[in-house]
Motif scaffolding. Structure first.
Motif, PDB file in Angstrom:
ATOM      1  N   PHE B  14      65.923 -21.586 -27.319  1.00  0.00           N
ATOM      2  CA  PHE B  14      64.474 -21.431 -27.275  1.00  0.00           C
ATOM      3  C   PHE B  14      63.797 -22.506 -26.439  1.00  0.00           C
ATOM      4  N   ASP B  15      62.974 -22.076 -25.486  1.00  0.00           N
ATOM      5  CA  ASP B  15      62.058 -23.001 -24.837  1.00  0.00           C
ATOM      6  C   ASP B  15      60.672 -22.783 -25.462  1.00  0.00           C
ATOM      7  N   ARG B  16      59.714 -23.564 -25.040  1.00  0.00           N
ATOM      8  CA  ARG B  16      58.398 -23.460 -25.673  1.00  0.00           C
ATOM      9  C   ARG B  16      57.755 -22.081 -25.535  1.00  0.00           C
ATOM     10  N   PRO B  17      57.810 -21.436 -24.360  1.00  0.00           N
ATOM     11  CA  PRO B  17      57.229 -20.081 -24.298  1.00  0.00           C
ATOM     12  C   PRO B  17      57.929 -19.092 -25.239  1.00  0.00           C
ATOM     13  N   ALA B  18      59.244 -19.242 -25.401  1.00  0.00           N
ATOM     14  CA  ALA B  18      59.961 -18.336 -26.303  1.00  0.00           C
ATOM     15  C   ALA B  18      59.507 -18.537 -27.742  1.00  0.00           C
ATOM     16  N   ILE B  19      59.373 -19.807 -28.140  1.00  0.00           N
ATOM     17  CA  ILE B  19      58.892 -20.096 -29.490  1.00  0.00           C
ATOM     18  C   ILE B  19      57.498 -19.507 -29.690  1.00  0.00           C
ATOM     19  N   GLU B  20      56.676 -19.705 -28.694  1.00  0.00           N
ATOM     20  CA  GLU B  20      55.300 -19.234 -28.858  1.00  0.00           C
ATOM     21  C   GLU B  20      55.209 -17.713 -28.869  1.00  0.00           C
ATOM     22  N   ARG B  21      56.145 -17.069 -28.201  1.00  0.00           N
ATOM     23  CA  ARG B  21      56.202 -15.608 -28.269  1.00  0.00           C
ATOM     24  C   ARG B  21      56.598 -15.164 -29.686  1.00  0.00           C
ATOM     25  N   VAL B  22      57.578 -15.853 -30.286  1.00  0.00           N
ATOM     26  CA  VAL B  22      57.960 -15.516 -31.672  1.00  0.00           C
ATOM     27  C   VAL B  22      56.754 -15.685 -32.597  1.00  0.00           C
ATOM     28  N   PHE B  23      56.012 -16.772 -32.415  1.00  0.00           N
ATOM     29  CA  PHE B  23      54.883 -17.046 -33.310  1.00  0.00           C
ATOM     30  C   PHE B  23      53.752 -16.029 -33.115  1.00  0.00           C
ATOM     31  N   GLU B  24      53.547 -15.648 -31.861  1.00  0.00           N
ATOM     32  CA  GLU B  24      52.527 -14.644 -31.569  1.00  0.00           C
ATOM     33  C   GLU B  24      52.864 -13.324 -32.263  1.00  0.00           C
ATOM     34  N   VAL B  25      54.125 -12.928 -32.198  1.00  0.00           N
ATOM     35  CA  VAL B  25      54.541 -11.687 -32.863  1.00  0.00           C
ATOM     36  C   VAL B  25      54.469 -11.847 -34.375  1.00  0.00           C
ATOM     37  N   ALA B  26      54.840 -13.034 -34.879  1.00  0.00           N
ATOM     38  CA  ALA B  26      54.742 -13.285 -36.323  1.00  0.00           C
ATOM     39  C   ALA B  26      53.297 -13.136 -36.791  1.00  0.00           C
ATOM     40  N   ASP B  27      52.367 -13.677 -36.006  1.00  0.00           N
ATOM     41  CA  ASP B  27      50.947 -13.520 -36.371  1.00  0.00           C
ATOM     42  C   ASP B  27      50.565 -12.042 -36.439  1.00  0.00           C
ATOM     43  N   GLN B  28      51.068 -11.281 -35.465  1.00  0.00           N
ATOM     44  CA  GLN B  28      50.767  -9.841 -35.434  1.00  0.00           C
ATOM     45  C   GLN B  28      51.336  -9.132 -36.659  1.00  0.00           C
ATOM     46  N   LEU B  29      52.501  -9.595 -37.127  1.00  0.00           N
ATOM     47  CA  LEU B  29      53.187  -8.904 -38.222  1.00  0.00           C
ATOM     48  C   LEU B  29      52.764  -9.381 -39.603  1.00  0.00           C
ATOM     49  N   GLU B  30      51.982 -10.450 -39.660  1.00  0.00           N
ATOM     50  CA  GLU B  30      51.623 -11.013 -40.961  1.00  0.00           C
ATOM     51  C   GLU B  30      50.996 -10.009 -41.928  1.00  0.00           C
ATOM     52  N   PRO B  31      50.111  -9.133 -41.480  1.00  0.00           N
ATOM     53  CA  PRO B  31      49.550  -8.166 -42.446  1.00  0.00           C
ATOM     54  C   PRO B  31      50.629  -7.285 -43.093  1.00  0.00           C
ATOM     55  N   TYR B  32      51.717  -7.041 -42.372  1.00  0.00           N
ATOM     56  CA  TYR B  32      52.813  -6.250 -42.932  1.00  0.00           C
ATOM     57  C   TYR B  32      53.631  -7.097 -43.905  1.00  0.00           C
ATOM     58  N   ALA B  33      53.871  -8.350 -43.533  1.00  0.00           N
ATOM     59  CA  ALA B  33      54.603  -9.247 -44.424  1.00  0.00           C
ATOM     60  C   ALA B  33      53.833  -9.479 -45.721  1.00  0.00           C
ATOM     61  N   LYS B  34      52.514  -9.510 -45.618  1.00  0.00           N
ATOM     62  CA  LYS B  34      51.674  -9.782 -46.793  1.00  0.00           C
ATOM     63  C   LYS B  34      51.235  -8.523 -47.513  1.00  0.00           C
ATOM     64  N   ARG B  35      51.853  -7.401 -47.193  1.00  0.00           N
ATOM     65  CA  ARG B  35      51.597  -6.147 -47.930  1.00  0.00           C
ATOM     66  C   ARG B  35      50.153  -5.695 -47.864  1.00  0.00           C
ATOM     67  N   GLN B  36      49.482  -5.971 -46.714  1.00  0.00           N
ATOM     68  CA  GLN B  36      48.189  -5.323 -46.503  1.00  0.00           C
ATOM     69  C   GLN B  36      48.396  -4.004 -45.770  1.00  0.00           C
ATOM     70  N   ARG B  37      49.437  -3.978 -44.934  1.00  0.00           N
ATOM     71  CA  ARG B  37      49.757  -2.799 -44.151  1.00  0.00           C
ATOM     72  C   ARG B  37      51.242  -2.489 -44.308  1.00  0.00           C
ATOM     73  N   VAL B  38      51.601  -1.217 -44.108  1.00  0.00           N
ATOM     74  CA  VAL B  38      53.002  -0.784 -44.099  1.00  0.00           C
ATOM     75  C   VAL B  38      53.310  -0.241 -42.719  1.00  0.00           C
ATOM     76  N   THR B  39      54.439  -0.617 -42.144  1.00  0.00           N
ATOM     77  CA  THR B  39      54.868   0.009 -40.894  1.00  0.00           C
ATOM     78  C   THR B  39      56.254   0.612 -41.076  1.00  0.00           C
ATOM     79  N   ARG B  40      56.511   1.716 -40.379  1.00  0.00           N
ATOM     80  CA  ARG B  40      57.814   2.398 -40.458  1.00  0.00           C
ATOM     81  C   ARG B  40      58.487   2.398 -39.097  1.00  0.00           C
ATOM     82  N   VAL B  41      58.176   1.404 -38.278  1.00  0.00           N
ATOM     83  CA  VAL B  41      58.613   1.434 -36.876  1.00  0.00           C
ATOM     84  C   VAL B  41      60.138   1.481 -36.745  1.00  0.00           C
TER      85      VAL B  41
END
Lengths: 338, 338, 338
Positions: B14-41
């Motif tokens: 991991f370089d810094r852009p790779a880490i930040e890409r993971v975090f950006e996606v994690a932010d996007q997925l947080e509503p699913y992790a926190k059971r506000q939304r369900v995804t079936r992707v």
């Protein structure tokens, strides 16, 4: 009793309206349990199944119940090398694990452990058995079975006559069932056990105080004639000081088809919390009863799935949505439930 | 770094852009992790979960992460009587098992074993811990937690002051976290350990070469006053020559609420990779910190699910489809994430 | 043979039309097995996976096959402290467990045990291996692999020349494969084994009676020149009186690339039921064959998933519905199946 978001830890949480609410929901869910309909109401939800004491049927029954509502199950079945061995408190374990699922079912050999876990959990916890203490879903499925079986003969739980047979001292299932039945009216309890394995006195006192009749006996044939239900139990070998001590009581009250025919009223229902001990020296319920239509033991275990579905649906507040996410079953299910 | 189809074996990928890409996606997925939304992707996809060393939380965390994206999990948790005992090569095991799933997470006690398995696998492999070597998703969730916790106080990872406390010699989590932090700017590392358990010199050299400040101390109270983060670790008992040797170092740096109040700045965040050792002779983080809102240890473990969801979504290239397969959660989730 | 609702216990249930029906359905399901398409036809159905003898690949292969049809899997992988230890009959165990799922796959070390379980089960049971007796899905996937591999060279199973190599006495896979091949026309069986590990005479008699040619040999190089298929097997160590006895026969028939090049016809297909013993004293199939495009051993294990999908689809009567519940795969699958 408000089910939504609640832990289910003990039969003592239930009053009669709460029990009847569970049964009402179970009736609603039966077509799903019997594979006539499929519902996906809990699609995306996760059950954390923590069986820190080995179990096949209770573990699988809870898992299937959750799957049949459309949810996923993540299981843990052992405690070797877990974090508790590294000095983690039960509080921490519960906080962490409750972050991974929407509801938890837990079995643990230590009495009270499930309640302790629940007190730190961030999601509802169902007690799947904590040692000799409680196993509330078993008691509910037993009572639900009684209700369904006697209803087929035009009766209901009020005014029931039930013979409880075998090891009434150590049997957790019997104790819990007695507590639930005591919430109903005018029950006749026929307690058949060797004196050393009698139902503890405080249960009997409670039943009498609630207005029920209690008859004690140490003889099978003469005592079963007026019962609507025969509830036979296994000698709880593992709770005795030694296997030798337990074996003294095995096989004292064997029921078979000829005893049934001679001494029971027609349509007397035979129940057992299972496993039944079919070894020669025990033979609690003879195999010649297997074709008897009143042998309800497998309907009883099937009802366990339905009752557990009802508990999940109530706790997670999806009772009214079950039918919205439903369709007919599209695969072969012919021989399944008769 | 291109995530699609890649193995995740080491933080060194991991370089810094790779880490930040993971975090950006994690932010996007947080509503699913926190059971506000369900995804079936990932409905229809299968995670092969191979834990050849026992684990509850990492195993369940990965499994839940995959379930929360809609996928299924097939688990293997033991190696008794497996094909390897019949002379099968790791190459064959990997070729066969990688035919059964779309992505694999693996834990194995031998250092380098997961990379060896990955080299023969036909599907992407995530390292869930290979002995004392690597556990990259732990380092990412730690850094993600730091980012979120300090952001709440208007700070970010650049210019962070972090105290790393305890067994810095054997702690895999600390080593990996130092490597990731070194990719950022102007970090102040405050290393608090007994001299015998100091962070190995090559890590310190690397951190200084990257332009960061490193302060070493063997005393807790005087060293934590300027930290934004206290990262406390467990004495890695199992890596010591003997339990007696390890026990000499237990309980040297106990943190409790009164020390926190007296010596730390307001809002200093407390982290721990867990499990924390709560036994009397260790008591790394006292239970009286449990009500401290800056105790981030359970948010940290919750973030593990989010980070693992992000890794799966990136590797399987479904980041842009997650929201297309989504709906709101329809069951009770009230108490879950505060 | 009528598949719907049937148990799959033995290869002897299959005639040629039944086999060809399985293969036809397998061909139809291949895009789903290879992750080009997703189907949800069994969404809501439950597979009860009962592996009373440890297994990784057969267990996971069946589980994945069911998941790939959209169903859920509830697993039991141990028998410690189960109800059988409390005196429960196999009849009761089967009655109870068959109430929890729509179909069951079972492995058990005792010969005949799966059939006994099936006779009391209320749902279809697939034999996942009962000791040295039967493992029908293995034989079907072997034959399916043969069909696909030789079809690539314009041939079919009729008129096949197959060399069976190694321990032909104890190898369950070889025995079952011979029974299935015997249903076809004009097969040449080249049996290569030490005399002590020869195929039992009643198999040979049966093959000859069915009109096939059988050649016996104890030498590899001179016997493989005319074969379309080399089916190499592992010495079944665990069935020998002692490991020493077994080790006498290890490494007698090592195949490597130079032997292959010198003695085989181009495009001779190499198969093995796996695991192959790659230890120095055995080295049944040398690693230098791994790049040989005719090494079919990993296509063979991949075909196992497809065949098991076909069996489930046939038994549960959803063959015609698979495509109705289908969509394209939306995640990364590039390297997976070449």
């Amino acid at each position: 009793m408000n089910f939504v978001g609640s832990h289910i830890l003990s039969v003592s949480q239930f009053d009669r309206p709460a029990i009847e609410r569970v049964f009402e929901v179970a009736d609603q869910l039966e077509p799903y349990a019997k594979r006539q309909r499929v519902t996906r109401v809990l699609e995306g939800a996760i059950l954390g199944s923590m069986f820190f004491e080995p179990s096949t049927r209770t573990r699988v029954s809870f898992g299937c119940a959750f799957n049949l509502l459309g949810g996923e199950v993540r299981e843990t079945t052992e405690m070797k090398s877990t974090s508790i061995a590294k000095g983690e408190s039960f509080f921490d374990t519960a906080r962490v694990l409750s972050g991974y699922s929407d509801v938890i079912v837990m079995r643990h050999e230590i009495e009270g452990s499930v309640a302790e876990f629940a007190s730190a959990s961030r999601v509802p916890v169902l007690n799947g058995g904590d040692g000799a203490n409680e196993h509330p879903s078993q008691a509910l499925l037993d009572l639900y079975t009684i209700r369904k079986e006697v209803a087929a003969h035009g009766k209901n739980i009020d005014n029931l006559r039930i013979a409880l047979i075998g090891d009434l001292k150590y049997g957790r299932a019997v104790h819990s069932l007695c507590r639930l039945l005591s919430l109903y009216n005018n029950i006749e309890f026929i307690l058949i056990s060797p004196p050393e394995l009698a139902l503890p006195a405080h249960y009997i006192d409670g039943m009498r105080a609630a207005g029920h009749r209690v008859i004690e006996s140490s003889e099978l044939q003469s005592s079963i004639g007026k019962a609507d239900i025969l509830y036979v139990t296994r000698t709880q070998e593992e709770r005795f000081p030694s296997p030798e001590e337990a074996s003294k009581y095995k096989g004292l009250f064997r029921l078979n088809q000829s005893i049934y025919t001679e001494y029971c009223e027609p349509n007397t229902v035979i129940m057992h919390p299972l496993p039944r001990d079919s070894r020669g020296n025990a033979n609690e319920l003879d195999n010649d009863l297997n074709e008897n239509p009143n042998l309800a033991i497998f309907r009883q275990t099937d009802n366990g799935v339905t009752i557990r579905m009802a508990l999940f649906a109530l706790i997670l507040d999806v009772v009214n949505d079950v039918d919205k996410y439903a369709r007919d079953v599209n695969w072969y299910t012919d021989k399944r439930f008769k």
